[in-house]
Design an enzyme around this catalytic site. Structure first.
Site, short mmCIF file in Angstrom:
data_model
loop_
_atom_site.label_atom_id
_atom_site.label_comp_id
_atom_site.label_asym_id
_atom_site.label_seq_id
_atom_site.Cartn_x
_atom_site.Cartn_y
_atom_site.Cartn_z
N ARG A 233 91.86 78.91 96.86
CA ARG A 233 91.67 78.91 98.31
C ARG A 233 92.30 77.71 99.00
O ARG A 233 93.01 77.85 100.00
CB ARG A 233 90.18 78.95 98.67
N THR A 234 92.01 76.50 98.49
CA THR A 234 92.48 75.32 99.22
C THR A 234 94.00 75.29 99.25
O THR A 234 94.62 75.14 100.31
CB THR A 234 91.90 74.04 98.59
N LYS B 215 105.21 64.16 82.20
CA LYS B 215 106.01 63.16 81.48
C LYS B 215 105.40 61.77 81.61
O LYS B 215 105.97 60.78 81.17
CB LYS B 215 107.44 63.13 82.04
N ARG C 180 95.23 67.23 95.78
CA ARG C 180 94.01 67.46 94.98
C ARG C 180 94.20 66.78 93.64
O ARG C 180 95.24 66.94 92.99
CB ARG C 180 93.76 68.95 94.77
N HIS D 11 85.66 66.51 99.95
CA HIS D 11 86.56 67.63 100.25
C HIS D 11 86.42 67.88 101.76
O HIS D 11 85.80 68.85 102.18
CB HIS D 11 86.15 68.85 99.42
C1 NCD Z 1 85.56 73.85 95.69
C2 NCD Z 1 86.28 72.65 95.15
O1 NCD Z 1 87.36 72.76 94.57
O2 NCD Z 1 85.73 71.59 95.33
N1 NCD Z 1 86.30 74.93 96.09
C3 NCD Z 1 87.11 74.86 97.20
O3 NCD Z 1 87.90 73.99 97.36
N2 NCD Z 1 86.99 75.82 98.14
C4 NCD Z 1 84.32 74.19 94.97
C5 NCD Z 1 84.33 74.33 93.48
O4 NCD Z 1 85.33 74.14 92.79
O5 NCD Z 1 83.27 74.68 92.97
#
Ligand code: NCD
Length: 302
Positions: free
Chosen positions: A63-64, A91, A112, A140
């Site tokens: 999703r993100t 690497k 991320r 997040h």
């Molecule tokens: C979450 C995350 O990655 O922190 N999902 C998200 O980004 N929508 C929640 C999760 O991984 O459980």
């Protein structure tokens, strides 16, 4: 004409909810309304033509990662991606070097990474704005903004109307490791007349430093003593999270809490008729599939 409205004060980076002023949040919510209309009416515009987003993901994401890319493409921009498993990260390249390189190509970076604090470290070496798309067990912030938008869309409000009529948000699951929860409780505590109820398996409670930070906002109550059965009948928003298996030090530790809660039809019968069920996703086993067709389930609502 662009769906954007002029923004008065934009943070240099979005690393934490602490970087976002309440004025900016209100502007983002209004802008999200315009964007929703834009997609529904014409599918997008060209306001970000020739702008490039660097999507740098060292942890899995559906999703993100895809929502950042979809937003950029809907506005006529483009995206280049770095994936931790098939780039020079493999690497041995440092995060700092990857960020400095990507900042040469891109106008903005979304990162991320499994380490808490990584987005902050990236911001120190990046010539371009960095958006934290999840830093380990840290925060997040963009998911929390989306969650706030969902609460407002579902209930028409993001806070209670007075001390006797608070908005009650119950956060269920792995509150220790769930970064979306950390950002969301910090964000909700900015608004008046909000009560937060924390329900988690033993050992997965909200970290003290988040609890204390939320406490410093005078108008919010935090309750960590209720069971889900006790909390459900008073809850306006039930925010469910999965147990973050990948954050456990051993499979034995994980197996002690695995499958320890599940939102199902029997539980939903005890909830308010207007309660909203939310989940940042992915779901594992903490919401039964049968709940998906309940009109209160908002996690797949378009
Ligand atoms: C979450 C995350 O990655 O922190 N999902 C998200 O980004 N929508 C929640 C999760 O991984 O459980």
């Amino acid at each position: 004409m662009s769906a954007f409205e002029p923004v008065v004060s934009v943070p240099d980076h979005i690393l934490s909810i602490n970087d976002i002023s309440t004025g900016f949040i209100e502007q983002l919510l209004r802008s999200a309304d315009s964007m929703r209309d834009l997609v529904a009416t014409s599918g997008g515009d060209t306001s970000l033509k020739h702008k490039l987003l660097g999507c740098i993901f060292y942890e899995p994401s559906t999703r993100t990662s895809c929502s950042f890319q979809a937003a950029m493409l809907r506005l006529g921009g483009s995206v280049v991606c770095v994936n931790g498993s098939d780039s020079s990260v493999k690497k041995g390249e440092t995060l700092q070097d990857t960020i400095q390189t990507m900042a040469c190509y891109c106008d903005i970076l979304a990162l991320r990474h499994p380490e808490k604090g990584s987005a902050h470290s990236a911001s120190l070496v990046s010539k371009r704005p960095v958006i934290n798309a999840g830093d380990g067990v840290g925060e997040h912030p963009t998911q929390a903004l989306l969650d706030l938008y969902t609460i407002r869309s579902e209930l028409g409000r993001i806070n209670g109307t007075g001390p006797e009529s608070k908005l009650i948000v119950t956060l269920l699951g792995d509150l220790r490791n769930g970064r979306t929860v950390h950002s969301l409780v910090k964000l909700l505590s900015r608004f008046p007349h909000v009560s937060l109820i924390y329900v988690s398996p033993k050992g997965l409670e909200l970290p003290d430093y988040i609890y204390d930070e939320v406490c410093s906002n005078a108008d919010v109550d935090q309750v960590a003593t209720m069971t889900l059965d006790e909390a459900i009948s008073v809850t306006d928003v039930l925010y469910v999270t999965r147990i973050q298996k990948e954050r456990f030090s051993s499979s034995e530790e994980y197996s002690q809490v695995m499958g320890s809660y599940c939102v199902d039809t029997a539980l939903m019968k005890k909830a308010k008729a207007k309660m909203v069920v939310m989940h940042p996703l992915p779901r594992v086993d903490e919401i039964a599939i049968e709940v998906d067709s309940d009109s209160r389930a908002a996690y797949f609502r378009y």
